[in-house]
Design a protein around this motif. Structure first.
Motif, PDB file in Angstrom:
ATOM      1  N   GLY A  84      -6.030  -1.239  -3.068  1.00 48.74           N
ATOM      2  CA  GLY A  84      -6.653  -0.333  -4.020  1.00 48.74           C
ATOM      3  C   GLY A  84      -8.156  -0.202  -3.861  1.00 48.74           C
ATOM      4  N   LYS A  85      -8.763  -0.933  -2.891  1.00 52.28           N
ATOM      5  CA  LYS A  85     -10.204  -0.853  -2.648  1.00 52.28           C
ATOM      6  C   LYS A  85     -10.506   0.360  -1.776  1.00 52.28           C
ATOM      7  CE  LYS A  85     -14.154  -3.516  -1.031  1.00 52.28           C
ATOM      8  NZ  LYS A  85     -14.596  -4.786  -0.421  1.00 52.28           N
ATOM      9  N   ILE A  86     -11.399   1.221  -2.261  1.00 51.79           N
ATOM     10  CA  ILE A  86     -11.646   2.520  -1.614  1.00 51.79           C
ATOM     11  C   ILE A  86     -12.998   2.501  -0.917  1.00 51.79           C
ATOM     12  CG2 ILE A  86     -11.956   4.998  -2.015  1.00 51.79           C
ATOM     13  CD1 ILE A  86     -10.146   4.723  -4.444  1.00 51.79           C
ATOM     14  N   GLU A  87     -13.032   3.062   0.282  1.00 54.52           N
ATOM     15  CA  GLU A  87     -14.274   3.292   1.029  1.00 54.52           C
ATOM     16  C   GLU A  87     -14.393   4.770   1.323  1.00 54.52           C
ATOM     17  OE1 GLU A  87     -14.356   0.864   4.469  1.00 54.52           O
ATOM     18  OE2 GLU A  87     -14.651  -1.025   3.364  1.00 54.52           O
ATOM     19  N   ASN A  99       0.844  -1.196   0.000  1.00 56.47           N
ATOM     20  CA  ASN A  99       0.000   0.000   0.000  1.00 56.47           C
ATOM     21  C   ASN A  99       0.877   1.243   0.000  1.00 56.47           C
ATOM     22  OD1 ASN A  99      -2.363   1.438   0.028  1.00 56.47           O
ATOM     23  ND2 ASN A  99      -2.509   1.480   2.265  1.00 56.47           N
ATOM     24  N   ASP A 100       1.322   1.610  -1.182  1.00 51.48           N
ATOM     25  CA  ASP A 100       2.211   2.766  -1.295  1.00 51.48           C
ATOM     26  C   ASP A 100       1.595   3.876  -2.151  1.00 51.48           C
ATOM     27  OD1 ASP A 100       2.220   1.325  -3.586  1.00 51.48           O
ATOM     28  OD2 ASP A 100       4.391   1.351  -3.888  1.00 51.48           O
ATOM     29  N   ASN A 101       0.274   3.760  -2.442  1.00 52.49           N
ATOM     30  CA  ASN A 101      -0.406   4.819  -3.189  1.00 52.49           C
ATOM     31  C   ASN A 101      -1.699   5.176  -2.460  1.00 52.49           C
ATOM     32  OD1 ASN A 101       1.072   5.068  -5.973  1.00 52.49           O
ATOM     33  ND2 ASN A 101       0.894   2.853  -5.582  1.00 52.49           N
ATOM     34  N   ARG A 102      -1.981   6.462  -2.250  1.00 54.99           N
ATOM     35  CA  ARG A 102      -3.185   6.917  -1.583  1.00 54.99           C
ATOM     36  C   ARG A 102      -4.256   7.229  -2.613  1.00 54.99           C
ATOM     37  NH1 ARG A 102      -2.709  10.157   2.222  1.00 54.99           N
ATOM     38  NH2 ARG A 102      -0.432   9.998   2.549  1.00 54.99           N
ATOM     39  N   PRO A 103      -5.553   7.156  -2.229  1.00 52.96           N
ATOM     40  CA  PRO A 103      -6.628   7.529  -3.142  1.00 52.96           C
ATOM     41  C   PRO A 103      -6.516   9.005  -3.559  1.00 52.96           C
ATOM     42  CG  PRO A 103      -7.490   6.298  -1.264  1.00 52.96           C
ATOM     43  CD  PRO A 103      -6.067   6.621  -0.950  1.00 52.96           C
ATOM     44  N   ILE A 104      -6.882   9.261  -4.821  1.00 56.48           N
ATOM     45  CA  ILE A 104      -6.765  10.619  -5.360  1.00 56.48           C
ATOM     46  C   ILE A 104      -8.092  11.024  -5.991  1.00 56.48           C
ATOM     47  CG2 ILE A 104      -5.574  12.079  -7.059  1.00 56.48           C
ATOM     48  CD1 ILE A 104      -3.142  10.266  -6.771  1.00 56.48           C
ATOM     49  N   PHE A 105      -8.628  12.244  -5.641  1.00 56.03           N
ATOM     50  CA  PHE A 105      -9.823  12.818  -6.271  1.00 56.03           C
ATOM     51  C   PHE A 105      -9.402  13.634  -7.485  1.00 56.03           C
ATOM     52  CE2 PHE A 105     -11.181  12.119  -1.898  1.00 56.03           C
ATOM     53  CZ  PHE A 105     -12.418  11.511  -2.080  1.00 56.03           C
ATOM     54  N   VAL A 120     -15.550  14.997   2.357  1.00 59.66           N
ATOM     55  CA  VAL A 120     -15.607  13.572   2.045  1.00 59.66           C
ATOM     56  C   VAL A 120     -14.195  13.004   2.083  1.00 59.66           C
ATOM     57  CG1 VAL A 120     -16.278  11.827   0.365  1.00 59.66           C
ATOM     58  CG2 VAL A 120     -17.630  13.919   0.610  1.00 59.66           C
ATOM     59  N   GLU A 121     -14.050  11.849   2.723  1.00 60.71           N
ATOM     60  CA  GLU A 121     -12.751  11.180   2.831  1.00 60.71           C
ATOM     61  C   GLU A 121     -12.815   9.841   2.129  1.00 60.71           C
ATOM     62  OE1 GLU A 121     -10.931   9.057   6.520  1.00 60.71           O
ATOM     63  OE2 GLU A 121     -10.251  11.147   6.633  1.00 60.71           O
ATOM     64  N   ALA A 122     -11.755   9.557   1.311  1.00 61.98           N
ATOM     65  CA  ALA A 122     -11.639   8.269   0.634  1.00 61.98           C
ATOM     66  C   ALA A 122     -10.443   7.531   1.209  1.00 61.98           C
ATOM     67  CB  ALA A 122     -11.482   8.459  -0.869  1.00 61.98           C
ATOM     68  N   SER A 123     -10.664   6.320   1.745  1.00 60.15           N
ATOM     69  CA  SER A 123      -9.584   5.539   2.368  1.00 60.15           C
ATOM     70  C   SER A 123      -9.510   4.175   1.709  1.00 60.15           C
ATOM     71  CB  SER A 123      -9.852   5.358   3.873  1.00 60.15           C
ATOM     72  OG  SER A 123      -9.908   6.612   4.531  1.00 60.15           O
ATOM     73  N   ASP A 124      -8.206   3.708   1.497  1.00 58.30           N
ATOM     74  CA  ASP A 124      -8.070   2.341   0.982  1.00 58.30           C
ATOM     75  C   ASP A 124      -8.027   1.367   2.142  1.00 58.30           C
ATOM     76  OD1 ASP A 124      -5.495   2.453   2.045  1.00 58.30           O
ATOM     77  OD2 ASP A 124      -4.582   3.033   0.136  1.00 58.30           O
ATOM     78  N   ASN A 125      -7.929   0.068   1.819  1.00 53.12           N
ATOM     79  CA  ASN A 125      -7.939  -0.967   2.852  1.00 53.12           C
ATOM     80  C   ASN A 125      -6.564  -1.554   3.098  1.00 53.12           C
ATOM     81  OD1 ASN A 125     -10.662  -0.800   3.397  1.00 53.12           O
ATOM     82  ND2 ASN A 125     -11.218  -2.206   1.746  1.00 53.12           N
ATOM     83  N   GLY A 126      -5.529  -0.769   2.774  1.00 57.85           N
ATOM     84  CA  GLY A 126      -4.164  -1.242   3.006  1.00 57.85           C
ATOM     85  C   GLY A 126      -3.791  -1.223   4.469  1.00 57.85           C
ATOM     86  N   THR A 127      -2.582  -1.707   4.717  1.00 64.17           N
ATOM     87  CA  THR A 127      -2.055  -1.728   6.091  1.00 64.17           C
ATOM     88  C   THR A 127      -0.694  -1.042   6.106  1.00 64.17           C
ATOM     89  OG1 THR A 127      -3.147  -3.834   6.482  1.00 64.17           O
ATOM     90  CG2 THR A 127      -1.456  -3.166   8.066  1.00 64.17           C
ATOM     91  N   PRO A 128      -0.627   0.172   6.642  1.00 66.87           N
ATOM     92  CA  PRO A 128      -1.749   0.963   7.172  1.00 66.87           C
ATOM     93  C   PRO A 128      -2.530   1.583   6.026  1.00 66.87           C
ATOM     94  CG  PRO A 128       0.247   2.233   7.330  1.00 66.87           C
ATOM     95  CD  PRO A 128       0.660   0.898   6.774  1.00 66.87           C
ATOM     96  N   PRO A 129      -3.831   1.955   6.261  1.00 64.17           N
ATOM     97  CA  PRO A 129      -4.626   2.547   5.184  1.00 64.17           C
ATOM     98  C   PRO A 129      -4.162   3.973   4.864  1.00 64.17           C
ATOM     99  CG  PRO A 129      -5.871   2.559   7.234  1.00 64.17           C
ATOM    100  CD  PRO A 129      -4.606   1.796   7.512  1.00 64.17           C
ATOM    101  N   LEU A 130      -4.309   4.331   3.593  1.00 62.71           N
ATOM    102  CA  LEU A 130      -4.000   5.685   3.140  1.00 62.71           C
ATOM    103  C   LEU A 130      -5.296   6.337   2.687  1.00 62.71           C
ATOM    104  CD1 LEU A 130      -0.747   4.979   1.086  1.00 62.71           C
ATOM    105  CD2 LEU A 130      -0.941   5.687   3.484  1.00 62.71           C
TER     106      LEU A 130
END
Length: 682
Positions: A171-174, A132-138, A216-226
């Protein structure tokens, strides 16, 4: 190779060592054709991974001497030497990046020392595992949209979308709303955490909030989440969105059914937050009820009053539907339902389902036990419908109403005595049902009780005279009588009616069956043949008299028949006839008294039945039919019906000197025949 050689003469043993020189005739081989490694992209350089070792059957210089690997920028080959073999290792020299290249294919080659050298290969696959080295981007930091107020709940407002270069859970976003927003935002909107769709959750009111700002916040399910953030600005467009409001300021939930028209049961007020035409209200009652809306001195304040008299038995409750509508271009309205209970007033008397009531009771009932019940209903409720019963006593305790008693709570009627059909065939009384209202109301019903006959009377033998059901009489007849001569008649009667009183006679015992015969219906004893010199001078006849009840009852009589010479019979006949006439006159006198009493009682019963017949209603009247059962007999019957049942009362119609011929529904009574023995001697 070592050999042993044996020489016989002289006997000796020699050892010979043979050395075989190797030839490079085998190539190096691996136990598997492919070897796969899964390496996370965040693995640090310097990490070593052991590769499969090759095997070569050749020895010495022809065995494996070295390993080589496909040149690449991420891995080096590291060989560990030992006394026995060489072990290859794959060493990471540069960090991997799955987003640039997710899989690396290398070839490991094993080379032996032969001339020319031979080789073997192993396919090495390196699969780079995602980190998990990429954070969600709007796509943008701030979004804007517009909605109208009063938009329906569940309507989709906007769809938020973010992307993440990682794969799988990384890469799964909530999506979620920010934690520091105003409370009204959480009450008005909801965000689907999977799809990013924002929907209306509560009422949108322009008068309270004309703009909403949602973080609004978008978080992935990585460890740790970004996570990544954006803002959505929602502007509300004003419309006529305020419906009138109805407020009940005073309400009486119950109204008595005897309330006068115009009685006020409620006060209410109507308001609308809008202004102008949008705030002007028209109020009305929309349901068909006996209530109306009247305006008061203040605007938009009304009272609800009764229009007419109420009847709880017709309608125990009402739903008053009130509607208020504004005058806006797109009209809005509000409704209110008032539940009004109509309170009961004791205005209904208890009612019996039929009047008069007819009950049929078999005689010999058990005294004190319930025999039937009466029941009344009251259209009122609660204490106004609680009914108590009592009997109207006619003629004091000497009246027939004293025969019975009624349970005041349930109407069960019990007999205070055991009834005897032969004594009492019918009686009448009245039951009063009174409710517990204030003031109490009552009603009464006439009850006609008909006693049904049972076979409870043993036949009574009149001749021969008897006081205990068994008697003995003596008859003297001349020896010279012919066949068919009437010896005597056994006279008996039964107080029961119908089959219970139908008597049959039979010879239970006789000294000579060839001499005498008995008519089973009349009880007449006649000779079957002429007497001979050899016949006995005295004969004993035992006659059984029984009725036709389900369980028949019986009595016996013994007649002694003495044969005498004609002259003796003629001389004795005058004395005997005189005595017998006196005896028969006495019997006839008592019999006439008995029959007169029975006939009088029966006649009274008939009159009572006819009177009740005339007083009945058309639907429930019992139908009586008088008919003569047997032509030329002294028996008659009265038949009557009630509902599906049919009943028959049978009684004698007799006169002295007559003989009742028994029928299927009549009592049998044989009266003494006035005859003289001398008249039968020819």
């Amino acid at each position: 190779m070592e050999l042993k050689i044996l020489v016989e003469n002289p006997l000796e043993m020699h050892h010979v060592i043979v050395e075989i020189t190797d030839v490079n005739n085998h190539s190096p081989t691996f136990s598997e054709k492919n070897q796969t490694f899964e390496i996370f992209e965040q693995t640090q350089p310097g990490r070593r991974f052991q590769l499969l070792s090759a095997r070569d059957p050749d020895a010495g210089i022809n065995s494996i001497r070295s390993y080589t690997i496909t040149p690449n920028e991420h891995f080096d080959l590291d060989i560990r030497d030992s006394d026995e073999d060489k072990t290859p290792f794959l060493a990471l020299k540069k960090s991997l990046d799955r987003e640039q290249k997710s899989k690396h294919i290398l070839i490991l080659t094993a080379v032996d020392g032969g001339k020319p050298p031979k080789t073997g290969t192993l396919n090495v696959s390196i699969i780079v595992l995602d980190s998990n080295d990429n954070r969600p981007i709007f796509s943008q930091e701030i979004y804007q949209t517009e909605i109208q107020e009063n938009v329906p709940i569940g309507t989709s407002v906007f769809k938020i979308n973010a992307t993440d270069a990682d794969e799988g859970a990384n890469g799964k976003i909530e999506y979620s709303l920010g934690k520091t927003l105003k409370k009204i935002v959480y009450e008005t909107f909801e965000l689907d955490q999977t799809t990013g769709i924002i929907r209306i959750k509560g009422e949108v009111d322009y008068e309270e909030n004309d703009v909403f700002k949602l973080d609004v916040e978008a978080s992935d399910n990585g460890t740790p989440p970004l996570s990544g953030e954006c803002r959505l600005i929602i502007k509300v467009k004003d419309v006529n969105d305020n419906a009138p409001e109805i407020e009940i300021t005073s309400l009486s939930n119950t109204v008595r059914e005897d309330s006068k028209p115009g009685t006020v049961i409620s006060l209410l007020s109507v308001t609308d937050k809008d202004s102008g035409a949008n705030g002007k209200i028209i109020t009305s009652i929309t349901s068909e009820v006996p209530f109306e809306l009247k305006p008061t001195y203040k605007e938009n304040i009304y009272s609800i009053v009764t229009k007419r008299s109420l009847d709880r038995e017709e309608m125990p409750q009402y739903e008053i539907s009130i509607k208020a509508t504004d005058c806006g271009e797109s009209q809005l309205s509000a409704s209110r339902i008032l539940n009004i209970q109509v309170a009961d007033v004791n205005d209904n008397r208890p009612q019996f389902w039929q009047n008069p009531l007819h009950f049929y009771l078999s005689e010999n009932n058990a005294a004190g036990k319930s025999i039937f019940s009466v029941s009344a209903t009251d259209k009122d409720i609660n204490e106004n419908a609680v009914i108590l019963y009592h009997i109207v006593r006619v003629g004091g305790e000497q009246g027939r109403s004293s025969y019975i008693n009624v349970n005041s709570e349930n109407g069960e009627i019990s007999a205070q005595k055991s009834f005897d059909f032969e004594t009492l065939k019918t009686f009448q009384f009245q039951v009063v049902a009174t409710d517990s209202g204030t003031p109490p109301l009552s009603n009464n019903v006439t009850v006609n009780v008909f006693i049904l006959d049972q076979n409870d009377n043993v036949p009574v033998i009149l001749y021969p005279l008897s006081s205990n059901g068994s008697a003995e009489g003596v008859e003297e007849i001349p020896r010279n009588v012919n066949a068919g001569h009437l010896v005597t008649k056994v006279r008996a009667y039964d107080a029961d009616i119908g089959y219970n009183g139908w008597l049959l006679f039979s010879l239970q015992e006789v000294t000579d069956h060839s001499l005498f015969g008995l008519d089973r219906y009349t009880g007449q004893i006649r000779t079957l043949r002429s007497f001979t010199e050899t016949d006995e001078a005295e004969h004993k006849l035992v006659i059984l008299v029984k009725d036709n009840g389900n369980v028949s009852l019986s009595a016996t009589a013994t007649v002694i028949v003495k044969l005498v010479e004609p002259k003796e019979a003629f001389a004795a006949s005058d004395v005997k006839s005189a005595a017998k006439v006196d005896e028969e006159d006495n019997v006839t006198f008592y019999l006439m008294i008995t029959l007169g009493a029975v006939s009088t009682l029966f006649l009274i019963s008939i009159i009572v039945l006819i009177a009740m017949q005339c007083s009945k209603s058309t639907d429930y009247t019992s139908k009586y039919l008088q008919e003569t059962n047997y032509d030329g007999t002294l028996c008659h019957s009265i038949q009557y019906r009630s509902g599906d049942k049919r009943y028959m009362l049978v009684g004698p119609r007799m006169s002295v000197g007559s003989t009742i011929v028994p029928g299927s529904h009549a009592n049998t009574l044989v009266l003494p025949a006035r005859r003289r023995v001398s008249e039968e001697v020819r």
